[in-house]
Design an enzyme around this catalytic site. Structure first.
Site, mmCIF file in Angstrom:
data_model
loop_
_atom_site.group_PDB
_atom_site.id
_atom_site.type_symbol
_atom_site.label_atom_id
_atom_site.label_comp_id
_atom_site.label_asym_id
_atom_site.label_seq_id
_atom_site.Cartn_x
_atom_site.Cartn_y
_atom_site.Cartn_z
ATOM 1 N N SER A 186 0.949 -1.333 -0.241
ATOM 2 C CA SER A 186 0.212 0.167 0.024
ATOM 3 C C SER A 186 0.849 1.227 0.057
ATOM 4 O O SER A 186 0.447 2.295 -0.250
ATOM 5 C CB SER A 186 -0.793 0.001 1.186
ATOM 6 O OG SER A 186 -0.132 -0.353 2.306
ATOM 7 N N ASN B 184 -3.438 6.050 -1.411
ATOM 8 C CA ASN B 184 -2.886 6.474 -0.061
ATOM 9 C C ASN B 184 -2.589 7.782 0.040
ATOM 10 O O ASN B 184 -2.488 8.161 1.421
ATOM 11 C CB ASN B 184 -2.315 5.357 0.570
ATOM 12 C CG ASN B 184 -3.042 3.972 0.887
ATOM 13 O OD1 ASN B 184 -4.400 4.146 1.287
ATOM 14 N ND2 ASN B 184 -2.558 2.839 0.515
ATOM 15 N N GLU C 85 -4.646 -0.597 -8.567
ATOM 16 C CA GLU C 85 -3.658 0.619 -8.918
ATOM 17 C C GLU C 85 -2.498 -0.206 -9.393
ATOM 18 O O GLU C 85 -1.891 -1.013 -8.700
ATOM 19 C CB GLU C 85 -3.496 1.149 -7.647
ATOM 20 C CG GLU C 85 -2.936 2.802 -7.971
ATOM 21 C CD GLU C 85 -2.954 3.610 -6.539
ATOM 22 O OE1 GLU C 85 -3.026 2.982 -5.150
ATOM 23 O OE2 GLU C 85 -2.776 4.824 -6.311
ATOM 24 N N HIS D 188 -1.863 -3.019 -6.712
ATOM 25 C CA HIS D 188 -2.776 -2.546 -5.425
ATOM 26 C C HIS D 188 -4.040 -2.770 -5.575
ATOM 27 O O HIS D 188 -4.896 -2.221 -6.073
ATOM 28 C CB HIS D 188 -2.149 -1.167 -5.074
ATOM 29 C CG HIS D 188 -2.381 -0.689 -3.655
ATOM 30 N ND1 HIS D 188 -2.679 0.886 -3.573
ATOM 31 C CD2 HIS D 188 -2.949 -1.357 -2.690
ATOM 32 C CE1 HIS D 188 -3.224 0.821 -2.238
ATOM 33 N NE2 HIS D 188 -3.306 -0.332 -1.750
HETATM 34 N N1 3HC Z 1 -15.650 -10.188 1.022
HETATM 35 C C1 3HC Z 1 -16.760 -10.378 0.051
HETATM 36 N N2 3HC Z 1 -17.911 -9.758 0.075
HETATM 37 C C2 3HC Z 1 -18.045 -8.706 0.925
HETATM 38 C C3 3HC Z 1 -17.011 -8.537 1.848
HETATM 39 C C4 3HC Z 1 -16.064 -9.155 1.973
HETATM 40 N N3 3HC Z 1 -14.984 -9.118 3.061
HETATM 41 N N4 3HC Z 1 -17.571 -7.341 2.850
HETATM 42 C C5 3HC Z 1 -18.833 -7.027 2.320
HETATM 43 N N5 3HC Z 1 -18.960 -7.775 1.094
HETATM 44 C C6 3HC Z 1 -20.156 -7.904 0.363
HETATM 45 C C7 3HC Z 1 -21.244 -8.318 0.953
HETATM 46 O O1 3HC Z 1 -21.511 -9.789 1.020
HETATM 47 C C8 3HC Z 1 -22.752 -7.719 0.272
HETATM 48 O O2 3HC Z 1 -22.875 -8.334 -0.987
HETATM 49 P P1 3HC Z 1 -24.361 -8.946 -1.338
HETATM 50 O O3 3HC Z 1 -25.356 -8.374 -0.115
HETATM 51 O O4 3HC Z 1 -24.675 -8.425 -2.536
HETATM 52 O O5 3HC Z 1 -23.978 -10.467 -1.135
HETATM 53 C C9 3HC Z 1 -21.985 -6.385 -0.156
HETATM 54 O O6 3HC Z 1 -20.462 -6.463 -0.091
HETATM 55 C C10 3HC Z 1 -22.464 -5.146 0.773
HETATM 56 O O7 3HC Z 1 -22.191 -5.540 1.955
HETATM 57 P P2 3HC Z 1 -22.761 -5.009 3.416
HETATM 58 O O8 3HC Z 1 -24.286 -5.185 2.930
HETATM 59 O O9 3HC Z 1 -22.690 -6.057 4.296
HETATM 60 O O10 3HC Z 1 -22.303 -3.702 3.830
HETATM 61 P P3 3HC Z 1 -22.156 -2.407 2.942
HETATM 62 O O11 3HC Z 1 -23.369 -2.072 1.982
HETATM 63 O O12 3HC Z 1 -22.067 -1.288 3.806
HETATM 64 O O13 3HC Z 1 -20.695 -2.498 2.188
HETATM 65 C C11 3HC Z 1 -18.415 -2.277 2.097
HETATM 66 C C12 3HC Z 1 -19.533 -3.034 2.605
HETATM 67 C C13 3HC Z 1 -18.348 -2.926 0.609
HETATM 68 C C14 3HC Z 1 -17.107 -2.694 2.962
HETATM 69 C C15 3HC Z 1 -18.716 -0.939 2.078
HETATM 70 O O14 3HC Z 1 -18.980 -0.226 3.395
HETATM 71 C C16 3HC Z 1 -17.683 -0.026 1.440
HETATM 72 O O15 3HC Z 1 -17.446 0.023 0.380
HETATM 73 N N6 3HC Z 1 -16.785 0.456 2.477
HETATM 74 C C17 3HC Z 1 -15.692 1.093 1.996
HETATM 75 C C18 3HC Z 1 -14.554 0.437 1.690
HETATM 76 C C19 3HC Z 1 -13.030 1.046 1.183
HETATM 77 O O16 3HC Z 1 -13.139 2.327 1.187
HETATM 78 N N7 3HC Z 1 -12.156 0.314 0.850
HETATM 79 C C20 3HC Z 1 -10.876 0.939 0.502
HETATM 80 C C21 3HC Z 1 -10.077 0.656 1.793
HETATM 81 S S1 3HC Z 1 -8.470 1.174 1.560
HETATM 82 C C22 3HC Z 1 -7.598 -0.159 0.950
HETATM 83 O O17 3HC Z 1 -7.902 -1.131 0.886
HETATM 84 C C23 3HC Z 1 -6.075 0.468 0.366
HETATM 85 C C24 3HC Z 1 -5.188 0.064 1.526
HETATM 86 O O18 3HC Z 1 -4.233 0.068 0.903
HETATM 87 C C25 3HC Z 1 -5.230 0.712 2.618
#
Ligand code: 3HC
Length: 297
Positions: free
Chosen positions: A152, A224, A186, A174
């Site tokens: 990251s 990031n 990325e 990424h």
């Molecule tokens: N694996 C697989 N599927 C997942 C999952 C996981 N870990 N978490 C959630 N899902 C799926 C659920 O199964 C659900 O799908 P479905 O209902 O169609 O079967 C769908 O995603 C939505 O989940 P929820 O209804 O439980 O909850 P939300 O609508 O709140 O979605 C979320 C959860 C997708 C995590 C959403 O909150 C989100 O997009 N959050 C922001 C995530 C983000 O910004 N990520 C980037 C982080 S930074 C990074 O990774 C970079 C690193 O370098 C730091």
């Protein structure tokens, strides 16, 4: 008159056009194919297990590698759980689930995955650990294999120095958490990364149903560099009493259409990871504005 950066979507580099694949099943609708039929994913934590699952559902054989058998067991349970949900939601059949699971082998040693034509490292964010892993990867995998890292924030150029004359095959790939859901990969080119490696990485990401977007090898890349200072600032806003944590998150969710607020997102990513990335930005870009908020410790 409003000042705008992009007059239309056409003004944006076309590299990152979507491939149209389903985020949680497979992305076989890619316009470019790759010769890759098997990949090794080094590390079976949150990111590694997600990458392995997406590769398997895209028709690629996967060697999921981790030193810890417990971690491999958790990855196996996660794969089963997500695929079962896909069946339950009628996004795939029981047979397709069984095929995807059968494509993943779980191994405790990198040597067992040595025949893979591609390796993605998703291990601990520690430069010394990555240097050791990449040295081994350059010895274990075929001379044509791309050696990708899901780092990251660690420089791709510095990771590549551990691989000697394989540096042209080292690239940043990424992914974002949760990998089966988030569309972006990325793609980061280090100083020695060849154009061929970059184009193969873009093709593989598209085959996995993702949207690859290129960035240069500067601290934090784009994602990031932009995301972490925003999260850091949310912690400062909390520390300085601008609002309670719940209010900060609700304001950003309801006012800026974030799926989750920045403080909750920090928890989701891990406060240690956020702190580490802020330190990389602070040390490498040399600006006080990147100093991590004490609340992130
Ligand atoms: N694996 C697989 N599927 C997942 C999952 C996981 N870990 N978490 C959630 N899902 C799926 C659920 O199964 C659900 O799908 P479905 O209902 O169609 O079967 C769908 O995603 C939505 O989940 P929820 O209804 O439980 O909850 P939300 O609508 O709140 O979605 C979320 C959860 C997708 C995590 C959403 O909150 C989100 O997009 N959050 C922001 C995530 C983000 O910004 N990520 C980037 C982080 S930074 C990074 O990774 C970079 C690193 O370098 C730091």
């Amino acid at each position: 008159f409003r000042r705008v950066l992009f007059r239309s979507a056409d003004a944006v580099d076309s590299t990152h056009e979507t491939s149209g694949g389903h985020p949680r099943t497979n992305g076989a609708s890619s316009t470019m194919s790759t010769e890759i039929d098997s990949i090794a994913v080094i590390g079976a934590g949150t990111m590694g297990s997600g990458i392995a699952l997406v590769a398997a559902t895209s028709g690629i054989d996967v060697h999921q590698v981790d030193l810890s058998s417990d971690q491999l067991e958790r990855a196996r349970a996660y794969h089963d759980k997500v695929l079962s949900r896909n069946v339950q939601k009628e996004r795939m059949t029981e047979d397709e689930k069984a095929e995807a699971l059968a494509r993943i082998s779980y191994c405790e040693s990198m040597e067992d995955a040595g025949a893979a034509g591609w390796a993605v490292e998703a291990a601990t964010e520690n430069p010394e650990v990555k240097a050791k892993l990449f040295k081994t990867m350059s010895e274990v995998f075929p001379a044509s294999a791309v050696l990708a890292t899901n780092t990251s924030s660690i420089s791709i150029t510095s990771i590549a120095t551990a691989t000697g004359d394989a540096a042209d095959r080292v690239v940043g790939m990424h992914f974002f958490n949760p990998v089966p859901v988030m569309k972006l990969v990325e793609v980061i080119k280090g100083l020695a990364t060849s154009e061929e490696t970059v184009s193969r990485t873009i093709a593989l990401a598209e085959r996995m149903g993702k949207t690859p977007i290129k960035a240069n090898d500067r601290a934090g890349f784009v994602s990031n560099r932009v995301l972490m200072p925003m999260i850091n600032e949310a912690f400062y806003a909390w520390m300085e009493g601008v609002a309670e944590p719940e209010a900060i998150d609700d304001i950003m969710k309801l006012g800026c259409a974030f799926p989750m607020g920045p403080l909750r997102l920090a928890d989701f990513i891990g406060l240690d990871v956020c702190h580490h990335i802020m330190m990389v930005l602070y040390e490498e870009l040399g600006d006080q504005k990147y100093f991590p908020c004490p609340k992130l410790r």
